[in-house]
Design a protein around this motif. Structure first.
Motif, PDB file in Angstrom:
ATOM      1  N   ASP A  37       6.900   3.680  -2.256  1.00  0.00           N
ATOM      2  CA  ASP A  37       7.675   3.712  -3.500  1.00  0.00           C
ATOM      3  C   ASP A  37       7.446   2.378  -4.187  1.00  0.00           C
ATOM      4  O   ASP A  37       8.117   1.388  -3.897  1.00  0.00           O
ATOM      5  CB  ASP A  37       9.160   3.931  -3.188  1.00  0.00           C
ATOM      6  CG  ASP A  37      10.046   3.845  -4.423  1.00  0.00           C
ATOM      7  OD1 ASP A  37       9.516   3.651  -5.534  1.00  0.00           O
ATOM      8  OD2 ASP A  37      11.281   3.959  -4.277  1.00  0.00           O
ATOM      9  N   VAL A  38       6.445   2.346  -5.074  1.00  0.00           N
ATOM     10  CA  VAL A  38       6.083   1.094  -5.740  1.00  0.00           C
ATOM     11  C   VAL A  38       6.002   1.281  -7.254  1.00  0.00           C
ATOM     12  O   VAL A  38       5.191   0.662  -7.936  1.00  0.00           O
ATOM     13  CB  VAL A  38       4.785   0.488  -5.149  1.00  0.00           C
ATOM     14  CG1 VAL A  38       5.046  -0.071  -3.765  1.00  0.00           C
ATOM     15  CG2 VAL A  38       3.661   1.509  -5.095  1.00  0.00           C
ATOM     16  N   ALA A  57       2.719  -7.672  -1.992  1.00  0.00           N
ATOM     17  CA  ALA A  57       2.534  -6.340  -2.555  1.00  0.00           C
ATOM     18  C   ALA A  57       1.323  -5.698  -1.906  1.00  0.00           C
ATOM     19  O   ALA A  57       0.277  -6.346  -1.770  1.00  0.00           O
ATOM     20  CB  ALA A  57       2.327  -6.436  -4.070  1.00  0.00           C
ATOM     21  N   ALA A  58       1.441  -4.464  -1.484  1.00  0.00           N
ATOM     22  CA  ALA A  58       0.254  -3.712  -1.095  1.00  0.00           C
ATOM     23  C   ALA A  58      -0.526  -3.400  -2.365  1.00  0.00           C
ATOM     24  O   ALA A  58       0.052  -3.029  -3.389  1.00  0.00           O
ATOM     25  CB  ALA A  58       0.647  -2.431  -0.375  1.00  0.00           C
ATOM     26  N   ALA A  59      -1.846  -3.570  -2.307  1.00  0.00           N
ATOM     27  CA  ALA A  59      -2.633  -3.489  -3.535  1.00  0.00           C
ATOM     28  C   ALA A  59      -4.034  -2.981  -3.229  1.00  0.00           C
ATOM     29  O   ALA A  59      -4.408  -2.759  -2.074  1.00  0.00           O
ATOM     30  CB  ALA A  59      -2.692  -4.859  -4.200  1.00  0.00           C
ATOM     31  N   ALA A  60      -4.813  -2.828  -4.297  1.00  0.00           N
ATOM     32  CA  ALA A  60      -6.196  -2.368  -4.147  1.00  0.00           C
ATOM     33  C   ALA A  60      -7.093  -3.453  -3.584  1.00  0.00           C
ATOM     34  O   ALA A  60      -8.134  -3.162  -2.983  1.00  0.00           O
ATOM     35  CB  ALA A  60      -6.726  -1.893  -5.500  1.00  0.00           C
ATOM     36  N   LEU A  74      -3.557  -2.598   1.988  1.00  0.00           N
ATOM     37  CA  LEU A  74      -2.775  -2.001   3.069  1.00  0.00           C
ATOM     38  C   LEU A  74      -3.527  -2.101   4.385  1.00  0.00           C
ATOM     39  O   LEU A  74      -2.919  -2.360   5.441  1.00  0.00           O
ATOM     40  CB  LEU A  74      -2.455  -0.548   2.727  1.00  0.00           C
ATOM     41  CG  LEU A  74      -1.613   0.230   3.731  1.00  0.00           C
ATOM     42  CD1 LEU A  74      -0.305  -0.476   4.030  1.00  0.00           C
ATOM     43  CD2 LEU A  74      -1.348   1.639   3.203  1.00  0.00           C
ATOM     44  N   GLN A  75      -4.832  -1.925   4.359  1.00  0.00           N
ATOM     45  CA  GLN A  75      -5.593  -2.027   5.599  1.00  0.00           C
ATOM     46  C   GLN A  75      -5.496  -3.431   6.197  1.00  0.00           C
ATOM     47  O   GLN A  75      -5.350  -3.592   7.410  1.00  0.00           O
ATOM     48  CB  GLN A  75      -7.059  -1.668   5.366  1.00  0.00           C
ATOM     49  CG  GLN A  75      -7.873  -1.653   6.660  1.00  0.00           C
ATOM     50  CD  GLN A  75      -9.295  -1.161   6.462  1.00  0.00           C
ATOM     51  OE1 GLN A  75      -9.659  -0.669   5.395  1.00  0.00           O
ATOM     52  NE2 GLN A  75     -10.111  -1.301   7.501  1.00  0.00           N
ATOM     53  N   ARG A  76      -5.547  -4.458   5.357  1.00  0.00           N
ATOM     54  CA  ARG A  76      -5.425  -5.821   5.882  1.00  0.00           C
ATOM     55  C   ARG A  76      -4.038  -6.032   6.490  1.00  0.00           C
ATOM     56  O   ARG A  76      -3.906  -6.654   7.552  1.00  0.00           O
ATOM     57  CB  ARG A  76      -5.674  -6.847   4.788  1.00  0.00           C
ATOM     58  CG  ARG A  76      -5.487  -8.281   5.278  1.00  0.00           C
ATOM     59  CD  ARG A  76      -5.897  -9.319   4.277  1.00  0.00           C
ATOM     60  NE  ARG A  76      -5.586 -10.653   4.752  1.00  0.00           N
ATOM     61  CZ  ARG A  76      -5.866 -11.769   4.099  1.00  0.00           C
ATOM     62  NH1 ARG A  76      -6.463 -11.710   2.921  1.00  0.00           N
ATOM     63  NH2 ARG A  76      -5.543 -12.939   4.598  1.00  0.00           N
ATOM     64  N   ILE A  77      -3.013  -5.533   5.836  1.00  0.00           N
ATOM     65  CA  ILE A  77      -1.655  -5.672   6.371  1.00  0.00           C
ATOM     66  C   ILE A  77      -1.560  -5.032   7.752  1.00  0.00           C
ATOM     67  O   ILE A  77      -0.993  -5.613   8.693  1.00  0.00           O
ATOM     68  CB  ILE A  77      -0.635  -5.043   5.407  1.00  0.00           C
ATOM     69  CG1 ILE A  77      -0.540  -5.882   4.126  1.00  0.00           C
ATOM     70  CG2 ILE A  77       0.737  -4.917   6.068  1.00  0.00           C
ATOM     71  CD1 ILE A  77       0.243  -5.219   3.013  1.00  0.00           C
ATOM     72  N   ARG A 116      -2.990   2.915  -6.892  1.00  0.00           N
ATOM     73  CA  ARG A 116      -3.810   1.746  -6.641  1.00  0.00           C
ATOM     74  C   ARG A 116      -3.765   1.343  -5.176  1.00  0.00           C
ATOM     75  O   ARG A 116      -4.741   0.811  -4.638  1.00  0.00           O
ATOM     76  CB  ARG A 116      -3.356   0.576  -7.523  1.00  0.00           C
ATOM     77  CG  ARG A 116      -4.119   0.430  -8.822  1.00  0.00           C
ATOM     78  CD  ARG A 116      -4.008   1.628  -9.786  1.00  0.00           C
ATOM     79  NE  ARG A 116      -2.681   1.993 -10.221  1.00  0.00           N
ATOM     80  CZ  ARG A 116      -2.081   1.506 -11.310  1.00  0.00           C
ATOM     81  NH1 ARG A 116      -2.693   0.594 -12.044  1.00  0.00           N
ATOM     82  NH2 ARG A 116      -0.892   1.962 -11.674  1.00  0.00           N
ATOM     83  N   VAL A 117      -2.650   1.581  -4.514  1.00  0.00           N
ATOM     84  CA  VAL A 117      -2.520   1.246  -3.092  1.00  0.00           C
ATOM     85  C   VAL A 117      -3.256   2.262  -2.219  1.00  0.00           C
ATOM     86  O   VAL A 117      -4.031   1.901  -1.321  1.00  0.00           O
ATOM     87  CB  VAL A 117      -1.039   1.192  -2.678  1.00  0.00           C
ATOM     88  CG1 VAL A 117      -0.910   0.915  -1.181  1.00  0.00           C
ATOM     89  CG2 VAL A 117      -0.288   0.144  -3.485  1.00  0.00           C
TER      90      VAL A 117
END
Length: 276
Positions: free
Chosen positions: A212-213, A155-158, A194-197, A219-220
């Motif tokens: 679309d989460v 999951a993309a997250a904070a 998201l930046q790490r991904i 939070r993303v």
């Protein structure tokens, strides 16, 4: 019916529509039956003919669509113009050889279509945390033979760590992150910023992004825009706003404060473009 966790699912084409199923799908495509109110009924009808998924081509990519309990897969099966406005917007802002990021990729109805658009010199990052959905995404990716797609099972997250997801048994596409107690089946999933991904994918710029989460968009995005270098800010964004009541902060307003302008809006999504 073939279970989603089958380690060796039958190859694409094994569930090609039967003649009766193909006739019903074709009827839906050319009539008002493709509209949302009729799609669950059509899904039940073709499932009575042969239970299980259906293998079809969607916008030039190969998909095994488990239409019975997924609004996204049901829409893609019966409605040729499903998300077409958003897809056209993204294609218009993504050059050949460009980079598209799909946050909440589901089974790939955006990611695989944009992969065909960017071509083998481009890159698509498809981020999907739910293990069942990720398995379907993986199958569709392999069936479409698109080497420019990188799949991320998180999951993309904070922040990096773990999150809990609630599985929606009636509509798998509506499964979502929960931050407190929840009634129903919850699962633990990996979470990454998201930046790490993007860093791990060696992405240095982003042309377009779709997110679309199910109410976790703020939070993303807000932390991403606060910390990521502007070189990673996408030129254009499609964001689902149906669950904006779940947002803790208005991420669309935050983006607008950073130079994004609304370029379009429909019932489900807002489309934004970054100013020059």
């Amino acid at each position: 019916m073939i279970p989603d966790n089958d380690p060796k699912p039958p190859p694409f084409g094994a569930f090609a529509p039967t003649p009766a199923q193909a006739a019903i799908i074709a009827l839906a495509h050319r009539s008002r039956l493709k509209r949302g109110a009729f799609r669950p009924w059509l899904s039940r009808l073709i499932n009575r003919i042969r239970p299980g998924p259906v293998d079809v081509n969607y916008h030039g990519a190969a998909f095994r669509l488990h239409h019975q309990a997924s609004a996204t897969e049901c829409g893609a099966l019966f409605y040729p113009e499903y998300n077409l406005e958003e897809l056209d917007f993204l294609r218009a802002h993504t050059p050949a050889g460009g980079v598209f990021v799909d946050v909440g990729a589901n089974v790939g109805t955006y990611a695989m279509v944009l992969a065909r658009h960017v071509g083998t010199s481009g890159k698509v990052i498809a981020i999907e945390p739910h293990p069942v959905t990720f398995g379907r995404l993986t199958f569709n990716h392999a069936a479409s033979t698109l080497t420019q797609v990188r799949l991320v099972a998180a999951a993309a997250a904070a922040s990096d760590g773990e999150l809990m997801m609630l599985t929606d048994s009636q509509n798998l596409a509506a499964s979502h992150v929960v931050t407190g107690d929840a009634d129903g089946h919850t699962i633990r999933v990996a979470a990454l910023t998201l930046q790490r991904i993007l860093d791990e994918a060696a992405v240095h710029h982003v042309d377009t992004l779709k997110i679309d989460v199910e109410g976790y968009e703020d939070r993303v995005l807000i932390g991403f825009f606060a910390r990521a270098p502007e070189s990673l800010w996408p030129r254009a964004v499609v964001i689902e706003h149906l669950s904006r009541k779940e947002w803790q902060n208005d991420c669309i307003a935050d983006m607008q404060s950073r130079g994004y302008a609304e370029a379009g809006r429909n019932r489900s999504n807002t489309m934004l473009v970054r100013g020059s």
